[in-house]
Enzyme design. Structure first.
Site, PDB file in Angstrom:
ATOM      1  N   ARG A 126       4.548   4.987  -9.380  1.00 16.33           N
ATOM      2  CA  ARG A 126       5.824   5.354  -8.748  1.00 16.33           C
ATOM      3  C   ARG A 126       6.773   4.173  -8.751  1.00 16.33           C
ATOM      4  NH1 ARG A 126       6.768   1.470  -4.605  1.00 16.33           N
ATOM      5  NH2 ARG A 126       5.328   1.679  -2.860  1.00 16.33           N
ATOM      6  N   GLU A 184      11.277   6.990   2.703  1.00 19.88           N
ATOM      7  CA  GLU A 184      11.491   5.567   2.986  1.00 19.88           C
ATOM      8  C   GLU A 184      12.659   5.019   2.175  1.00 19.88           C
ATOM      9  OE1 GLU A 184       8.026   3.065   3.161  1.00 19.88           O
ATOM     10  OE2 GLU A 184       9.122   1.362   2.340  1.00 19.88           O
ATOM     11  N   ARG A 217      12.141   8.123  -4.604  1.00 20.89           N
ATOM     12  CA  ARG A 217      10.867   7.650  -5.119  1.00 20.89           C
ATOM     13  C   ARG A 217      10.576   8.542  -6.313  1.00 20.89           C
ATOM     14  NH1 ARG A 217       7.376   4.665  -1.719  1.00 20.89           N
ATOM     15  NH2 ARG A 217       8.698   3.106  -0.750  1.00 20.89           N
ATOM     16  N   CYS A 262      12.150  -1.718   2.120  1.00 22.46           N
ATOM     17  CA  CYS A 262      11.086  -2.633   2.532  1.00 22.46           C
ATOM     18  C   CYS A 262      10.979  -3.775   1.514  1.00 22.46           C
ATOM     19  CB  CYS A 262       9.756  -1.872   2.592  1.00 22.46           C
ATOM     20  SG  CYS A 262       8.354  -2.892   3.080  1.00 22.46           S
ATOM     21  N   THR A 313       8.544  -5.346   0.502  1.00 26.97           N
ATOM     22  CA  THR A 313       7.351  -5.268  -0.354  1.00 26.97           C
ATOM     23  C   THR A 313       7.626  -4.477  -1.626  1.00 26.97           C
ATOM     24  OG1 THR A 313       6.532  -3.215   0.627  1.00 26.97           O
ATOM     25  CG2 THR A 313       5.812  -5.262   1.652  1.00 26.97           C
ATOM     26  N   ARG A 344       4.594   0.733  -8.032  1.00 24.22           N
ATOM     27  CA  ARG A 344       3.211   0.730  -7.532  1.00 24.22           C
ATOM     28  C   ARG A 344       2.410   1.660  -8.437  1.00 24.22           C
ATOM     29  NH1 ARG A 344      -0.926   2.381  -3.693  1.00 24.22           N
ATOM     30  NH2 ARG A 344       0.039   4.356  -3.083  1.00 24.22           N
ATOM     31  N   ARG A 361      -6.149   0.772  -0.517  1.00 21.85           N
ATOM     32  CA  ARG A 361      -5.691   1.676   0.545  1.00 21.85           C
ATOM     33  C   ARG A 361      -6.690   2.816   0.691  1.00 21.85           C
ATOM     34  NH1 ARG A 361       0.891   2.465  -0.311  1.00 21.85           N
ATOM     35  NH2 ARG A 361       1.409   0.259  -0.283  1.00 21.85           N
ATOM     36  N   GLU A 372      -1.321   4.544   2.415  1.00 29.72           N
ATOM     37  CA  GLU A 372      -1.214   3.403   3.303  1.00 29.72           C
ATOM     38  C   GLU A 372      -1.621   3.746   4.738  1.00 29.72           C
ATOM     39  OE1 GLU A 372       2.834   2.237   3.597  1.00 29.72           O
ATOM     40  OE2 GLU A 372       2.261   0.141   3.380  1.00 29.72           O
TER      41      GLU A 372
HETATM   42  N1  LIG Z   1      -3.729   7.455  -7.841  1.00 31.91           N
HETATM   43  C1  LIG Z   1      -3.417   8.414  -6.959  1.00 31.91           C
HETATM   44  N2  LIG Z   1      -3.852   9.680  -7.133  1.00 31.91           N
HETATM   45  C2  LIG Z   1      -3.526  10.657  -6.272  1.00 31.91           C
HETATM   46  N3  LIG Z   1      -2.760  10.475  -5.193  1.00 31.91           N
HETATM   47  C3  LIG Z   1      -2.305   9.235  -4.967  1.00 31.91           C
HETATM   48  C4  LIG Z   1      -2.609   8.147  -5.822  1.00 31.91           C
HETATM   49  N4  LIG Z   1      -2.010   7.042  -5.322  1.00 31.91           N
HETATM   50  C5  LIG Z   1      -1.371   7.430  -4.209  1.00 31.91           C
HETATM   51  N5  LIG Z   1      -1.543   8.737  -3.975  1.00 31.91           N
HETATM   52  C6  LIG Z   1      -1.019   9.546  -2.869  1.00 31.91           C
HETATM   53  O1  LIG Z   1       0.368   9.340  -2.735  1.00 31.91           O
HETATM   54  C7  LIG Z   1       0.753   9.576  -1.402  1.00 31.91           C
HETATM   55  C8  LIG Z   1       1.617   8.439  -0.902  1.00 31.91           C
HETATM   56  O2  LIG Z   1       0.847   7.294  -0.704  1.00 31.91           O
HETATM   57  P1  LIG Z   1       1.427   5.972  -0.054  1.00 31.91           P
HETATM   58  O3  LIG Z   1       2.402   6.314   1.002  1.00 31.91           O
HETATM   59  O4  LIG Z   1       0.299   5.065   0.271  1.00 31.91           O
HETATM   60  O5  LIG Z   1       2.144   5.235  -1.244  1.00 31.91           O
HETATM   61  P2  LIG Z   1       3.574   5.253  -1.896  1.00 31.91           P
HETATM   62  O6  LIG Z   1       4.087   6.621  -2.083  1.00 31.91           O
HETATM   63  O7  LIG Z   1       3.392   4.437  -3.113  1.00 31.91           O
HETATM   64  O8  LIG Z   1       4.553   4.550  -0.907  1.00 31.91           O
HETATM   65  P3  LIG Z   1       4.455   3.365   0.119  1.00 31.91           P
HETATM   66  O9  LIG Z   1       3.835   2.219  -0.609  1.00 31.91           O
HETATM   67  O10 LIG Z   1       5.859   3.131   0.487  1.00 31.91           O
HETATM   68  O11 LIG Z   1       3.636   3.822   1.262  1.00 31.91           O
HETATM   69  C9  LIG Z   1      -0.544   9.751  -0.612  1.00 31.91           C
HETATM   70  O12 LIG Z   1      -0.819  11.108  -0.447  1.00 31.91           O
HETATM   71  C10 LIG Z   1      -1.566   9.129  -1.537  1.00 31.91           C
HETATM   72  O13 LIG Z   1      -2.865   9.651  -1.358  1.00 31.91           O
HETATM   73  N1  LIG Z   2       5.538   1.617   2.720  1.00 24.33           N
HETATM   74  C1  LIG Z   2       5.728   0.337   2.883  1.00 24.33           C
HETATM   75  N2  LIG Z   2       6.913  -0.172   2.825  1.00 24.33           N
HETATM   76  N3  LIG Z   2       4.660  -0.413   3.083  1.00 24.33           N
HETATM   77  C2  LIG Z   2       4.639  -1.796   3.417  1.00 24.33           C
HETATM   78  C3  LIG Z   2       4.758  -2.098   4.885  1.00 24.33           C
HETATM   79  C4  LIG Z   2       4.529  -0.990   5.872  1.00 24.33           C
HETATM   80  C5  LIG Z   2       4.588  -1.379   7.338  1.00 24.33           C
HETATM   81  N4  LIG Z   2       5.913  -1.748   7.725  1.00 24.33           N
HETATM   82  C6  LIG Z   2       3.634  -2.531   7.603  1.00 24.33           C
HETATM   83  O1  LIG Z   2       4.095  -3.616   7.787  1.00 24.33           O
HETATM   84  O2  LIG Z   2       2.438  -2.335   7.624  1.00 24.33           O
END
Ligand SMILES: Nc1ncnc2c1ncn2[C@@H]1O[C@H](COP(=O)(O)OP(=O)(O)OP(=O)(O)O)[C@@H](O)[C@H]1O
Ligand SMILES: NC(=[NH2+])NCCC[C@H](N)C(=O)O
Length: 371
Positions: free
Chosen positions: A141, A240, A244, A286, A288, A295, A324, A329
């Protein structure tokens, strides 16, 4: 006596000053944080000196230090604990953001410049697990902010609606594999919403870290999800970040997942201008997520390595990877499935961020096989 001119000057000064109630909350927050055993980067870098030098500052949107730190103060279990309410915060509150960015993104210094966007040669990545023994699914993503709009805490209700219209309108022109439908959160049934969350397609609701950062105002207005028919290409709107952009599928074929993401971002970028910073790369709420915003993750089962979670984390961090839980997360692993991804997103190209995950996971699989 206050003449019209001096009155106007005093008013203008007051508008740039941090009010007494905010200063009081800031002092209370600082004491709470420093008196706690929080392990956050916020606690580590918000020294008294930095606090005193930033507590009276404001961005042109009126954002204060409190807006940046309130999530980490309220949630002492934060890993990071800070968000930028608007893009200007990264410079106004740089004394705090810079060391946090450096710590999180593996030594990206305040004098460093994030490299230009480079997706690299998408054909050079392969399948991480052709036999399907370890990798359940793969996802990449990235985040994008729409130029001309601040981040969540500063958005008005009408801006949320306007952005949703812009995003859904733009996505409706996508074709081929990327063709899909936009589903606003407003009006979505709770069952559908929960199913999408359980299947890992949709963001969760009520994230306490975002709530405390004032990022969930007017919810669910302006929030939504776009996806193609088989849910391998998805876009989140106004969770967020403004956007995305996500590519995911079952199994370990990172090449296919990455290729799809790159072609989608290239298409969307032709139609919507995104906020980009000369030094920080693509801008996100954020710190990060700055830079590439990428990611790349796998859902993976490594039963032998994960028998000792501490050991798994230690080995993963050696390859700059982050572990994670299954629902993302701040969640735990279910049925031995971990989400493992590249940790840093700045100071390297998009391709190198994904390659970091690819190489690291290949090593973890090698270790698992040897145990
Ligand atoms: N490789 C993967 N396969 C299936 N689902 C995934 C995978 N990686 C992440 N997910 C799913 O994506 C959704 C979002 O996860 P998560 O919020 O941790 O990460 P993000 O979308 O990258 O954003 P952030 O880092 O801001 O939290 C969750 O349901 C998680 O299980
Ligand atoms: N989805 C994110 N931006 N993750 C990184 C940090 C999330 C949260 N603010 C923490 O400090 O644990």
């Amino acid at each position: 006596m206050c003449t019209r001119a001096t009155c106007a000057a005093l008013k203008a000064k007051a508008a740039t000053m941090v009010d007494a109630a905010t200063l009081e909350k800031l002092e209370a927050g600082f004491s709470k944080l420093q008196g706690s055993d929080s392990k956050s980067l916020l606690k580590k870098y918000l020294t008294r000196e930095v606090f005193d030098s930033l507590k009276n500052k404001k961005t042109s949107f009126g954002s204060t230090l409190l807006d940046c730190i309130q999530s980490g103060v309220e949630n002492l279990d934060s890993g990071v604990g800070i968000y930028a309410p608007d893009a200007e915060s990264y410079s106004v509150f740089a004394e705090l953001f810079d060391p946090i960015i450096e710590d999180y993104h593996n030594g990206f210094k305040k004098t460093d410049k994030h490299p230009p966007k480079n997706w690299g040669d998408v054909d050079t990545l392969g399948n991480l697990d052709p036999a399907g023994e370890f990798v359940v699914s793969t996802r990449v993503r990235c985040g994008r902010s729409l130029e001309g709009y601040p981040f969540n805490p500063c958005l008005t209700e009408s801006q949320y609606k306007e952005m949703e219209d812009k995003v859904s309108g733009t996505l409706s022109s996508l074709e081929g594999e990327l063709k899909g439908t936009f589903y606003p959160l407003t009006g979505m049934s709770k069952e559908t919403q929960q199913q999408l969350i359980d299947d890992h397609f949709l963001f969760k609701e009520g994230d306490r870290f975002l709530q405390a950062a004032n990022a969930c105002r007017f919810w669910p207005t302006g929030r939504g999800i776009y996806h193609n028919e088989n849910k391998t290409f998805l876009v989140w709107c106004n969770e967020e970040d403004h956007l995305r952009i996500i590519s995911m599928q079952m199994g370990g074929d990172l090449q296919q997942v990455y290729k799809r993401l790159v072609s989608a971002v290239n298409e969307i970028e032709k139609k919507i201008p995104f906020s980009h910073h000369d030094r920080l790369g693509f801008l996100t709420f954020c710190p990060t997520n700055l830079g590439t915003t990428v990611r790349a993750s796998v859902h993976i089962k490594l039963p032998k390595l994960a028998a000792d979670k501490k050991k798994l984390e230690e080995v993963a961090s050696k390859y700059h990877l982050q572990v994670r839980g299954t629902r993302g997360e701040h969640t735990e692993a279910e049925g031995g499935v971990y989400d493992i991804s590249n940790k840093r997103r700045m100071g390297l190209t998009e391709y190198d961020a994904v390659k970091e995950m690819y190489d690291g996971i290949a090593e973890l699989i090698k270790i698992e096989k040897s145990l």
